[in-house]
Design a protein around this motif. Structure first.
Motif, PDB file in Angstrom:
ATOM      1  N   TYR A 450       0.837  -1.203   0.000  1.00 18.57           N
ATOM      2  CA  TYR A 450       0.000   0.000   0.000  1.00 18.57           C
ATOM      3  C   TYR A 450       0.871   1.253   0.000  1.00 18.57           C
ATOM      4  N   SER A 490      -8.675   2.171  -0.538  1.00 14.86           N
ATOM      5  CA  SER A 490      -8.954   3.576  -0.238  1.00 14.86           C
ATOM      6  C   SER A 490     -10.376   3.931  -0.652  1.00 14.86           C
ATOM      7  N   ASP A 491     -10.998   4.799   0.128  1.00 17.72           N
ATOM      8  CA  ASP A 491     -12.311   5.314  -0.222  1.00 17.72           C
ATOM      9  C   ASP A 491     -12.213   6.161  -1.497  1.00 17.72           C
ATOM     10  N   SER A 494     -11.611   9.857  -0.777  1.00 15.77           N
ATOM     11  CA  SER A 494     -10.252  10.089  -0.270  1.00 15.77           C
ATOM     12  C   SER A 494      -9.221   9.982  -1.385  1.00 15.77           C
ATOM     13  N   LEU A 549      -6.140   9.888   3.438  1.00 17.41           N
ATOM     14  CA  LEU A 549      -6.309   8.695   2.613  1.00 17.41           C
ATOM     15  C   LEU A 549      -6.736   7.504   3.463  1.00 17.41           C
ATOM     16  N   ASP A 550      -6.292   7.509   4.742  1.00 16.73           N
ATOM     17  CA  ASP A 550      -6.624   6.420   5.666  1.00 16.73           C
ATOM     18  C   ASP A 550      -7.501   6.864   6.829  1.00 16.73           C
ATOM     19  N   THR A 551      -7.707   8.181   6.953  1.00 22.10           N
ATOM     20  CA  THR A 551      -8.463   8.695   8.098  1.00 22.10           C
ATOM     21  C   THR A 551      -9.654   9.503   7.605  1.00 22.10           C
ATOM     22  N   SER A 608      -1.890   4.767  15.700  1.00 21.73           N
ATOM     23  CA  SER A 608      -3.337   4.691  15.923  1.00 21.73           C
ATOM     24  C   SER A 608      -3.584   4.379  17.396  1.00 21.73           C
TER      25      SER A 608
END
Length: 644
Positions: A450, A490-491, A494, A549-551, A608
């Motif tokens: 990723y 990924s969304d 995002s 991208l992840d949050t 996290s």
């Protein structure tokens, strides 16, 4: 030839000095296009393809009228450019004349006439030549490689091979289907970007840029490093409606850069601050460099949803830039310019309140209406009170309005050309399935990682963004990089907003940093040095996209508590980053606390759960320590002064 001279040589041309005839032709084309496309934005129906033919003819004609081949060519009007203008208008006129026949044929299945093929090739060549003049040779070479791949793909071996296409097949797909030259990218430029660029031009023509400068000066002009902070605030405000980093630098930088130099900033730093601040305008709602319109069209996500999602990332960008500038000013004792008369915010608003009418209108219309083009038309209509108030004598209004409309159309030329050439690339990608092949190659190159896929995507976006407008960079990158990011989880929102961010900051990324070159033209400093320093000042722009991208909470796409937690942690990290960046935070940051802050930033943003909280607490501990040290130092200074 030096590196900078070579970059200029292969870069875009310069504006021509038009004679009376050329100026009249330009004014007629511009005003005709302005009236037509403003009417379309307001709801008047025109057959979409005919409107696109007219739009392309306008863009190409004005490109050849106003731009030289490169910066070393004479700026006077040439016979060859006049010929190119004629061919552009004639080629698009032929498409309009043939529309009835062409609309009834089945693309690819029904054969084209020799004339159809000839005009299509002519239009493609004209688009490439306009691209060379408006954007530079680098993009022309890139697009030519894509076109050559479409034509010669059967001559290569391996996973990138395809069956190959004849010239009529390629031309049919690129020009006579809605997937190429007259596809989504040009549609967005004509039917969405146009009206918002027009809003920015009219707002600027009737004093909007001056209002932003006065408001910013009243807001932060009295603070430490006030002139630089004025540059940040005024550039953010102007960039939020102009959509162009280069236009932002030229407009606000002509005031702010000399003023910063006058109050103690070096030419390089003053230019870098302006370039970084202006580049941020392309990620700031509501216009967002016009890329948000393309994003909405490509993804199907409502434009208002994109604007709302972009609020927090844009806030963090300017928050970090602002405090980096504050720390530098405090470190070097750069005070505001006391010789400049600074009004209060209330006084500025009391005298310039009519400018709030179009600004409130555009904010409301974009969020409340599900028709962005109509929202832009309403915003343009809302400038009428400003026009009536500003035009003195009132009889000068028609002339000023005509000039504003013409300037608005001229501003859209580069974006229109870029979207047209992006359509050629998108058409080639769709007819050869190169999009899927590139996404697979990116995934394979990163070995399924990723992190490596994201880094590869960043490189692709930044390379494509060399010298190109934000909408065109996004259009190309969205079809190349977005599928790979989405395939890894990924969304969609995002992933595409990630591309918008890196498309925007390509304006300050060396070697072709257009915002840095624009700032250099004002200050006379080295553009490469400006670009490097601007990247350092705006370094948070390279980090924020990796976070959201992840949050999803940073895009306001999560629960309230999670959004609040992410906001606070990121806010502390941005403040710490601003201190580390300048090695100053309420006093000099020594090596140990600076390293501790860096560790805290990494833990807070990359970690996290409790790891992120621990990183935040570490940063807060260092910030409190710096505050206490600063308070003690200040008290001792005051006591020593009293003793003296």
């Amino acid at each position: 030839m030096s590196a900078i001279s070579f970059i200029k040589y292969i870069g875009p041309g310069q504006s021509r000095t038009l004679g009376p005839v050329a100026r009249t032709i330009s004014r007629v084309i511009s005003l005709s296009a302005a009236v037509l496309f403003m009417a379309i934005a307001a709801g008047v129906y025109v057959e979409p393809f005919i409107a696109l033919y007219l739009f392309l003819g306008t863009v190409l004609g004005l490109a050849f009228l106003h731009q030289t081949g490169n910066v070393y060519r004479p700026r006077s009007t040439s016979i060859f450019s006049g010929l190119l203008v004629t061919l552009s208008l004639a080629g698009c006129g032929y498409m309009i004349y043939s529309f009835e026949r062409l609309s009834q044929r089945l693309p690819v299945l029904d054969p084209l006439t020799t004339m159809d093929i000839g005009v299509s090739i002519l239009l493609i060549l004209l688009v490439l030549e306009a691209t060379r003049r408006c954007i530079g040779m680098t993009l022309v070479i890139l697009v030519t490689l894509f076109l050559a791949y479409g034509f010669l793909g059967d001559k290569i071996d391996g996973p990138f091979a395809h069956r190959g296409m004849s010239l009529p097949e390629m031309v049919d797909h690129l020009v006579f289907t809605p997937n190429g030259l007259f596809g989504p990218a040009l549609e967005v430029a004509a039917f969405l970007v146009f009206v918002f660029v027009m809003f920015g031009a009219l707002f600027d023509k009737f004093g909007g840029g001056d209002f932003f400068y006065k408001f910013a000066n009243a807001l932060v002009g009295r603070k430490v490093g006030g002139t630089a902070k004025v540059a940040v605030v005024s550039s953010a405000l102007y960039g939020s409606v102009s959509g162009s980093p280069t236009a932002d630098v030229v407009t606000t930088g002509s005031f702010t850069i000399p003023l910063m130099v006058k109050t103690g900033y070096t030419k390089t730093r003053a230019s870098a601050i302006e370039a970084a601040a202006s580049t941020g305008g392309s990620i700031l709602p509501p216009v967002m460099g016009s890329a948000a319109f393309l994003m909405s069209d490509f993804t199907g996500i409502a434009y208002s949803s994109i604007v709302i999602a972009a609020v927090l990332p844009a806030f963090f960008y300017y928050f970090c830039v602002y405090f980096s500038i504050h720390n530098h000013a405090a470190k070097h004792n750069l005070m505001p310019g006391h010789d400049v008369s600074i009004s209060s915010v209330g006084n500025v608003l009391r005298h310039y309140w009519p400018y709030l009418i179009p600004l409130i209108t555009i904010a409301w219309a974009v969020l409340a209406l599900n028709r962005p083009s109509f929202a832009g038309a309403l915003a343009c209509l809302a400038i009428v009170p400003v026009m009536l108030w500003k035009s003195r004598p009132i009889l000068s209004l028609p002339k000023q309005l005509g000039e504003g409309l013409s300037e608005g159309v001229e501003r859209i030329v580069t974006v229109g050309v870029a979207c047209a050439v992006a359509g050629l690339v998108i058409g080639t990608l769709s007819m050869t399935d190169l999009t899927g092949k590139i996404s697979s190659a990116m995934f394979a190159l990163a070995s399924g990682s990723y992190f490596l896929t994201v880094i590869t995507a960043v490189v692709v976006i930044v390379v494509l963004g060399m010298g190109m407008p934000v909408p065109a960079v996004y259009a190309l990158s969205a079809v190349l990089a977005a599928p790979a990011l989405v395939s890894l989880g990924s969304d969609v929102l995002s992933a595409h907003l990630f591309i918008v961010y890196f498309a925007a900051i390509s304006a300050i990324t060396p070697p072709v940093a257009v915002a840095a070159f624009a700032a250099a033209s004002i200050s006379g400093a080295n553009p490469m040095t400006i670009a490097v320093k601007a990247c350092r000042i705006g370094i948070v722009a390279f980090i924020i996209p990796l976070l959201f991208l992840d949050t999803p909470a940073l895009l306001l796409n999560d629960g309230v508590l999670q959004i609040l937690k992410s906001f606070l942690i990121t806010l502390v990290a941005c403040y710490a980053l601003a201190g580390v960046n300048e090695r100053y935070m309420m006093g000099t940051l020594q090596r140990v606390p600076r390293i501790a802050l860096l560790i805290g930033i990494v833990l807070a943003l990359a970690g996290s759960g409790w790891v992120s909280v621990a990183g935040c607490l570490l940063m807060l501990a260092i910030i409190v320590r710096q505050k206490l040290t600063y308070s003690i130092s200040t008290s001792q200074d005051q006591l020593s002064r009293k003793g003296t």
